[in-house]
Scaffold this motif. Structure first.
Motif, short mmCIF file in Angstrom:
data_model
loop_
_atom_site.label_atom_id
_atom_site.label_comp_id
_atom_site.label_asym_id
_atom_site.label_seq_id
_atom_site.Cartn_x
_atom_site.Cartn_y
_atom_site.Cartn_z
N ARG A 227 0.86 -1.18 0.00
CA ARG A 227 0.00 0.00 0.00
C ARG A 227 0.90 1.24 0.00
NH1 ARG A 227 -5.34 0.82 1.63
NH2 ARG A 227 -5.44 -1.25 2.57
N ASP A 229 -0.17 4.35 -0.44
CA ASP A 229 -0.86 5.48 0.18
C ASP A 229 -2.06 4.93 0.95
OD1 ASP A 229 -2.29 7.75 0.84
OD2 ASP A 229 -1.74 8.82 -1.00
N GLU A 230 -2.29 5.43 2.15
CA GLU A 230 -3.40 4.95 2.97
C GLU A 230 -4.75 5.20 2.30
OE1 GLU A 230 -3.62 3.22 5.70
OE2 GLU A 230 -1.45 3.01 5.82
N ASP A 231 -4.82 6.23 1.43
CA ASP A 231 -6.08 6.55 0.77
C ASP A 231 -6.32 5.69 -0.47
OD1 ASP A 231 -6.50 8.55 2.63
OD2 ASP A 231 -5.43 10.06 1.43
N GLN A 232 -5.31 4.92 -0.88
CA GLN A 232 -5.43 4.10 -2.08
C GLN A 232 -5.54 2.62 -1.69
OE1 GLN A 232 -5.68 5.31 -5.19
NE2 GLN A 232 -5.57 7.39 -4.32
N SER A 264 -13.60 -3.66 -2.35
CA SER A 264 -12.22 -3.19 -2.27
C SER A 264 -11.34 -4.10 -1.42
CB SER A 264 -12.17 -1.77 -1.71
OG SER A 264 -12.71 -1.75 -0.39
N ASN A 284 5.30 -1.20 4.53
CA ASN A 284 3.95 -1.09 3.98
C ASN A 284 3.61 -2.29 3.09
OD1 ASN A 284 5.72 -0.52 1.94
ND2 ASN A 284 4.59 1.23 1.14
#
Length: 542
Positions: A227, A229-232, A264, A284
Motif C-alpha cells: 500500500r 498510500d493509505e487513501d489508495q 475493495s 507497507n
C-alpha cells in the motif's frame, strides 16, 4: 405385582447405570469420537431400541458445524460419503444456533431423513440432544427411530445424561485435535523456511513462499500486497488461490449466507467473506489470507500469519544484505581495477605521451643525430602501446568470467545453495567422461531443464531427497532430476501438455533433437531425464 413392578424398575435402573458406565469407559478409552459412537450405539440399541445416531460438532471459532461421527446410518444417509449429513439446512442445527435446543427434543419428523433420496429403512423421527460442557455449546447428538414410542420422557432424560458424557469427550477431543493441528502447521512453516534458504530473487522468493504457505498450511488464498498510500487500495504483488484447500463446513441456514467482504477488500477471491493481514516487518508490504467462508480465521491463524510475515521479512533482509554485499564487492573490485589500471596501463600511456612529445621536439631539429633519436623514441612508444594493448585484452577477458564458465560449473552454481538446506536434501553427481563444453544451444536447453525440474521438485513434490546427475547411458548424454516425493497426477505424466513447465522442457529438448522422459507414480516420486544422442553432438562439432 407391586414387588414384580419394583423389581422391573430396579433392573431397568441398573441397566441404565450400566449403560452410562459403558458410555463413560468407551469415551475415556479413545479420543476418536466415531469409534466411541459405535460402542455407545450398540448399548443404546439394547436399552432404547435405537439403531442410528450421528453427531455434529459445533466450532464456535468458525461459527460452523462439522459432522464427527455416525453409526448405523441407512443407505439414504450413508450414500456418497454421507453427503446428506454434510450438506443443506437442518432444523435441529437452526434451533441449536437460536438457543432453542436446550434439552432433549423429540422432533416430529427429521428434515434430513424426509429429504434423503433412497432407502431410509423406515426411519422418520429423531431426538436431538444438545451437547454442552460448562455452558459452552459443543454440538448435537441425534438418535433416530422408525417411531416416536422410543422417545419417552424417561428415555430423553437418559439421552441427556449420555449427551453430557459425549459433550465432555468431544470437548477433550477438540482440544487435542487443535493442539495437534497447531503443532503440525508450525512444523510445516518451519519446513517452508528451509525451502526459502538460498533464494536471492525477491519476486521468486515471494512466489515460492506463498505457494508453500497455501499448500503446506491448507489456506484457500494468500498473497503479498503493498500500500503506497493509505487513501489508495493495496496493490497485489503476488497471490495464489487453491480452492481445494478451503475448510469445509455445514451451514445451519443455507437461506442466509454470510455477506461478502466489501469489493475493495476482495483482493484474491471474488467471493471472499473473511480475511487476515499482517505487515512484513515494519513496512507497507503485507501478507494476506482470504477465505470464501465467514469467520474463517482465529487466534492460531493470527500466530501462523505473524510468524510467516516475520519469516518473509527475514528472507527479504537476507536478500537485501546479499545485494549489499554483492554491491560492496563490486565497488571494491572496481576500485582495485582502477588502481591496477592506473599502476600499469595508465602509467605506460603517460610515458608514451611524454616520449611522443620528446620525439616531436627532436624532429623539429632535423639533424642526423636528432632523427636517429626520434627513431629510438618512436620504437619505445610503439613498444609501450603494444604492452598496453596486451594488458587491456587481459583485463577485458577477466571482466567476462561467465563466458569462460563451463555448463557443468553453471549447473553446480545453481545447485550448490540448495545443498545447504535440510529438507529436501539435494545432491549432484557428474560422471568424469561428461564433456565440459557442448554446443551453446544444447547447454542452454539442458540448463533450462535442470532449472525447471528442480523448481517443480522443490515446489510440488514434498520430497525428502532430490538427486541430480549427468552421465552417459549407452550412446546418450543424460541429465536426470529424480525425487522421492508424491509424484505427478497420472494424466499429467502421460500428457505433458497439461503442465506449462513440462511443455517448455519438452520443447527445449526437441529444439536440439533431444528427448524428455518422465517417470512418475503416486507416492513413489518423479524422475525427469533429458537425453541427447552422441551422434547429434558429434554432428554439431563438424
Amino acid at each position: 405385582m407391586d414387588n414384580a413392578f419394583a423389581g422391573d424398575a430396579y433392573l431397568k435402573k441398573a441397566s441404565q447405570i450400566e449403560l452410562l458406565k459403558d458410555t463413560a469407559e468407551a469415551l475415556n478409552d479413545t479420543s476418536d469420537i466415531p469409534s466411541a459412537m459405535e460402542a455407545i450405539l450398540s448399548r443404546l440399541a439394547q436399552e432404547l431400541g435405537l439403531q442410528t445416531a450421528w453427531v455434529f460438532r459445533y466450532d464456535e471459532n468458525y461459527h460452523a458445524f462439522v459432522e464427527v461421527g455416525a453409526s448405523g446410518l441407512p443407505p439414504a444417509l450413508a450414500w456418497d460419503d454421507e453427503a446428506a449429513l454434510k450438506t443443506g439446512w437442518c432444523e435441529c442445527q437452526n434451533q441449536f444456533i437460536q438457543g432453542e435446543l436446550d434439552r432433549a427434543i423429540n422432533l416430529v419428523r427429521c428434515s434430513r431423513l424426509r429429504d434423503a433420496v433412497g432407502d431410509t429403512q423406515g426411519l422418520l423421527f429423531h431426538a436431538s440432544i444438545p451437547l454442552r460442557s460448562k455452558g459452552k455449546p459443543l454440538g448435537i447428538l441425534n438418535v433416530a427411530s422408525s417411531g416416536i414410542d422410543a422417545f419417552t420422557p424417561e428415555a430423553l432424560e437418559l439421552l441427556m445424561t449420555v449427551g453430557h458424557q459425549v459433550a465432555i469427550a468431544i470437548d477433550r477431543a477438540a482440544i487435542l485435535f487443535e493442539e495437534r493441528m497447531r503443532s503440525k502447521r508450525f512444523r510445516a512453516l518451519s519446513e517452508l523456511a528451509g525451502v526459502l534458504v538460498g533464494e536471492f530473487d525477491q519476486h521468486r522468493l515471494h512466489q515460492i513462499a506463498i505457494e508453500g504457505f497455501i499448500h503446506k498450511l491448507g489456506y484457500e488464498a494468500a498473497g503479498v500486497t503493498v500500500r503506497a498510500d493509505e487513501d489508495q487500495p493495496p496493490r497485489t504483488l503476488v497471490f495464489v488461490v487453491d480452492k481445494k484447500s478451503g475448510r469445509s463446513e455445514y451451514a445451519y441456514d443455507s437461506k442466509s449466507p454470510a455477506p461478502l467482504l466489501p469489493e475493495s477488500e476482495r483482493l484474491f477471491l471474488s467471493d471472499a467473506r473473511s480475511a487476515l493481514t499482517q505487515p512484513i516487518g515494519h513496512s507497507n508490504v503485507h501478507v494476506r489470507v482470504e477465505s470464501s467462508l465467514a469467520h474463517s480465521f482465529h487466534e492460531t491463524d493470527v500466530e501462523l500469519l505473524t510468524a510467516f510475515a516475520w519469516l518473509l521479512h527475514a528472507a527479504d533482509e537476507t536478500i537485501r544484505l546479499h545485494e549489499y554485499a554483492v554491491a560492496n564487492a563490486k565497488w571494491a573490485e572496481r576500485r582495485q581495477l582502477a588502481a591496477d589500471l592506473h599502476d600499469s596501463v595508465s602509467q605506460r600511456l603517460f610515458s608514451a605521451s611524454l616520449l611522443a612529445q620528446t620525439a616531436g621536439m627532436l624532429a623539429a631539429k632535423s639533424d642526423e643525430e636528432s632523427m636517429s633519436e626520434v627513431a629510438r623514441v618512436t620504437a619505445r612508444v610503439q613498444k609501450l602501446i603494444v604492452q598496453s594493448q596486451h594488458e587491456m585484452r587481459l583485463w577485458i577477458d577477466a571482466l567476462h568470467p561467465d563466458e569462460e564458465r563451463t555448463w557443468l560449473e553453471q549447473l553446480g552454481d545453481r545447485i550448490e545453495p540448495l545443498m545447504h538446506q535440510s529438507s529436501p536434501r539435494v545432491t549432484l553427481s557428474i560422471a568424469p567422461q561428461v564433456p565440459k563444453h557442448l554446443p551453446l544451444l544444447v547447454e542452454k536447453a539442458l540448463l533450462h531443464v535442470a532449472d525447471e525440474a528442480l523448481h517443480n521438485a522443490l515446489r510440488h513434490a514434498q520430497a525428502k531427497t532430490v538427486r541430480v546427475s549427468v552421465q552417459f547411458i549407452l550412446d546418450r548424454l543424460c541429465l536426470t532430476v529424480a525425487d522421492d516425493g508424491v509424484g505427478l497426477p497420472a494424466r499429467d505424466a502421460q500428457d505433458t501438455h497439461r503442465r506449462y513447465g513440462l511443455v517448455t522442457m519438452t520443447e527445449r529438448m526437441q529444439s536440439v533433437d533431444g528427448q524428455l522422459l518422465i517417470q512418475s507414480h503416486a507416492d513413489c516420486g518423479t524422475t525427469i531425464v533429458a537425453q541427447i544422442s552422441l551422434n547429434f553432438l558429434e554432428a554439431k562439432k563438424v
